[in-house]
Motif scaffolding. Sequence first.
Motif, short mmCIF file in Angstrom:
data_model
loop_
_atom_site.label_atom_id
_atom_site.label_comp_id
_atom_site.label_asym_id
_atom_site.label_seq_id
_atom_site.Cartn_x
_atom_site.Cartn_y
_atom_site.Cartn_z
N HIS A 92 0.86 -1.19 0.00
CA HIS A 92 0.00 0.00 0.00
C HIS A 92 0.89 1.23 0.00
O HIS A 92 2.12 1.10 0.07
N VAL A 93 0.29 2.41 -0.08
CA VAL A 93 1.11 3.60 -0.37
C VAL A 93 1.30 4.55 0.81
O VAL A 93 2.07 5.50 0.71
N THR A 94 0.56 4.37 1.91
CA THR A 94 0.68 5.35 3.00
C THR A 94 1.66 4.87 4.06
O THR A 94 2.09 3.71 4.07
N ALA A 95 1.98 5.78 4.97
CA ALA A 95 2.95 5.48 6.02
C ALA A 95 2.33 4.51 7.05
O ALA A 95 1.10 4.46 7.19
N PRO A 100 -4.21 5.62 9.13
CA PRO A 100 -5.28 4.64 9.36
C PRO A 100 -5.08 3.35 8.56
O PRO A 100 -5.25 2.25 9.10
N LYS A 101 -4.70 3.47 7.29
CA LYS A 101 -4.51 2.25 6.49
C LYS A 101 -3.26 1.48 6.94
O LYS A 101 -3.28 0.25 7.01
N GLY A 102 -2.20 2.22 7.25
CA GLY A 102 -0.97 1.57 7.70
C GLY A 102 -1.21 0.77 8.97
O GLY A 102 -0.76 -0.37 9.12
N SER A 129 3.16 1.53 -6.80
CA SER A 129 2.11 2.55 -6.68
C SER A 129 0.75 1.85 -6.62
O SER A 129 0.64 0.65 -6.92
N ASP A 130 -0.29 2.60 -6.30
CA ASP A 130 -1.64 2.02 -6.27
C ASP A 130 -2.05 1.51 -7.64
O ASP A 130 -2.64 0.44 -7.77
N ASP A 131 -1.75 2.30 -8.66
CA ASP A 131 -2.13 1.90 -10.02
C ASP A 131 -1.48 0.56 -10.37
O ASP A 131 -2.14 -0.34 -10.89
N VAL A 171 -6.61 0.02 -2.07
CA VAL A 171 -6.43 1.29 -2.79
C VAL A 171 -7.63 2.19 -2.49
O VAL A 171 -8.72 1.71 -2.17
N SER A 172 -7.40 3.48 -2.64
CA SER A 172 -8.50 4.39 -2.33
C SER A 172 -9.60 4.21 -3.38
O SER A 172 -9.33 3.88 -4.54
N LEU A 173 -10.83 4.44 -2.96
CA LEU A 173 -11.99 4.19 -3.83
C LEU A 173 -11.90 5.04 -5.09
O LEU A 173 -12.34 4.62 -6.16
N SER A 174 -11.30 6.22 -4.98
CA SER A 174 -11.17 7.12 -6.14
C SER A 174 -10.39 6.44 -7.26
O SER A 174 -10.64 6.69 -8.44
N LYS A 175 -9.45 5.61 -6.91
CA LYS A 175 -8.55 5.02 -7.92
C LYS A 175 -9.17 3.82 -8.64
O LYS A 175 -8.57 3.28 -9.56
N LEU A 176 -10.38 3.43 -8.20
CA LEU A 176 -11.07 2.35 -8.90
C LEU A 176 -11.77 2.88 -10.14
O LEU A 176 -12.34 2.12 -10.92
N HIS A 221 -11.77 3.21 6.34
CA HIS A 221 -11.72 4.67 6.21
C HIS A 221 -10.30 5.18 6.29
O HIS A 221 -9.48 4.61 7.01
N ASN A 222 -10.07 6.28 5.61
CA ASN A 222 -9.01 7.17 6.07
C ASN A 222 -9.73 8.31 6.78
O ASN A 222 -9.89 8.26 7.99
N GLY A 223 -10.26 9.29 6.00
CA GLY A 223 -10.97 10.38 6.68
C GLY A 223 -11.51 11.36 5.66
O GLY A 223 -11.62 11.04 4.47
N ILE A 259 -4.45 15.72 -7.87
CA ILE A 259 -5.60 14.91 -7.46
C ILE A 259 -5.29 13.44 -7.68
O ILE A 259 -4.36 13.09 -8.41
N MET A 260 -6.10 12.58 -7.05
CA MET A 260 -6.02 11.15 -7.33
C MET A 260 -6.59 10.89 -8.73
O MET A 260 -7.22 11.78 -9.31
N GLU A 261 -6.41 9.67 -9.21
CA GLU A 261 -6.81 9.34 -10.58
C GLU A 261 -8.32 9.12 -10.65
O GLU A 261 -8.79 8.00 -10.67
N GLU A 287 -5.40 17.99 -2.31
CA GLU A 287 -6.45 17.69 -1.33
C GLU A 287 -6.10 16.34 -0.71
O GLU A 287 -5.72 15.41 -1.43
N ASN A 288 -6.20 16.27 0.60
CA ASN A 288 -5.98 14.98 1.26
C ASN A 288 -6.45 15.07 2.70
O ASN A 288 -6.93 16.11 3.14
N THR A 289 -6.31 13.95 3.41
CA THR A 289 -6.74 13.90 4.81
C THR A 289 -5.63 14.43 5.71
O THR A 289 -4.46 14.48 5.32
N TYR A 308 -14.61 12.49 0.87
CA TYR A 308 -14.24 11.30 1.64
C TYR A 308 -13.04 10.61 1.01
O TYR A 308 -12.96 10.52 -0.21
N LEU A 309 -12.13 10.12 1.83
CA LEU A 309 -11.07 9.24 1.33
C LEU A 309 -11.11 7.94 2.13
O LEU A 309 -10.94 7.93 3.35
N GLY A 310 -11.37 6.86 1.41
CA GLY A 310 -11.42 5.55 2.06
C GLY A 310 -10.97 4.49 1.07
O GLY A 310 -10.68 4.80 -0.09
N TYR A 311 -10.95 3.25 1.52
CA TYR A 311 -10.31 2.18 0.75
C TYR A 311 -11.21 0.98 0.57
O TYR A 311 -12.03 0.66 1.45
N LEU A 312 -10.98 0.28 -0.53
CA LEU A 312 -11.56 -1.05 -0.70
C LEU A 312 -10.47 -2.07 -0.40
O LEU A 312 -9.42 -2.06 -1.05
#
Length: 343
Positions: free
Chosen positions: A44-47, A51-53, A83-85, A101-106, A156-158, A181-183, A219-221, A244-248
């Motif tokens: 995954h991509v965060t530290a 929340p995801k880490g 990367s997430d992609d 990955v974040s829902l945005s990237k789906l 969730h992230n936040g 921005i995210m993809e 933009e981010n949490t 919202y930023l969250g993950y599947l």
Amino acid sequence: MITRKQGLFTSNRIGGAIMICVFALLVGCDKQADDGPILIKFPHVTAPATPKGQAAERFKQVVEERLAGRVMVEVYPSAQLMSDDDSLDALAFGEVQMIAVSLSKLDRLTLKFQIFDLPFLFPDLQTVEEYQASDYGQELLTSMVDRKLLGLSFWHNGMKQFGGPVPMRMPEAAKGLKFRIMESDVLQAQILQIGGNPQKMAFGEVYQALQTGAVDAQENTWSNIYSSKFYEVQPYVTETNHGYLGYLVAVNPDFWGSLPDDIRTELTAIVQEVSVWANDQSANINLAGREKIIASGQTEVIGLTAEERASWQRAMRPVWEMFSDNIGADLIAAAEAYGKQAE
Ligand code: LMR
């Protein structure tokens, strides 16, 4: 008495878990692990402190306690593996077994998750959680199986904030700024709507892009802004909570179907338990990130009055209409109703 939250949640969480088990039985070949422990590679991509880490580490810890010697989990945080992609492709090809990955990237696989990117649709994490636990949300889990991605849960992230080179009290201040921005096409439309110039970019490239001026804003949490040190290279953050930023949390369906039944059942239970644990603490991790950013003195946090926030809402609202055919006006109305009940 069963509250609205408990009613939806419990029944649909169990429903979701049953759906995933039934799916596994349909595709399953129930191969016994006789060549040593099954390995789950989880990039995954965060530290680790996000929340995801934290959730990924907790998943590893619980799996290796409860399935000791049978399943091992290797977590690769901070985009150190990919990367997430790239992880979406790696999951489909069976090179890794689990991603979040974040829902945005789906967006590149399906339009069905675009609802989560609509600005100001979900007022808070609890509302998102209720929507995800509803039939609408649970159906999304199995919606990309033909693309080799089976959702197990949502983490969730936040809520997202805008950071940039100038204090952005009103949307007009965003005019002409280049925003990372995210993809996601919804996020692209959202930035165009406030007169900004959106640039889709991988998370791991954002710090340097802000530092070199390749982008001006993002933009981010709070937890991502803090742990990835964006606050060092952007002097202002506006507390908009606009999205919202969250993950599947997802696995390769062939891998999942190939697991011995008892292991798959236990992993399903662990994912559900870890999701509850992780989603309970994501808001606090973000709050702590916010406090540390303020304490650093490197970024000024701009709070908005109700009128200022309403201006951002008005400016971005046309995005709902633009994506309503993709998403379905009925789904947007249902999500909005969850938010209204929360008010
Ligand atoms: C981003 O790219 O900003 C996020 O998806 C990072 C993350 O995984 O939280």
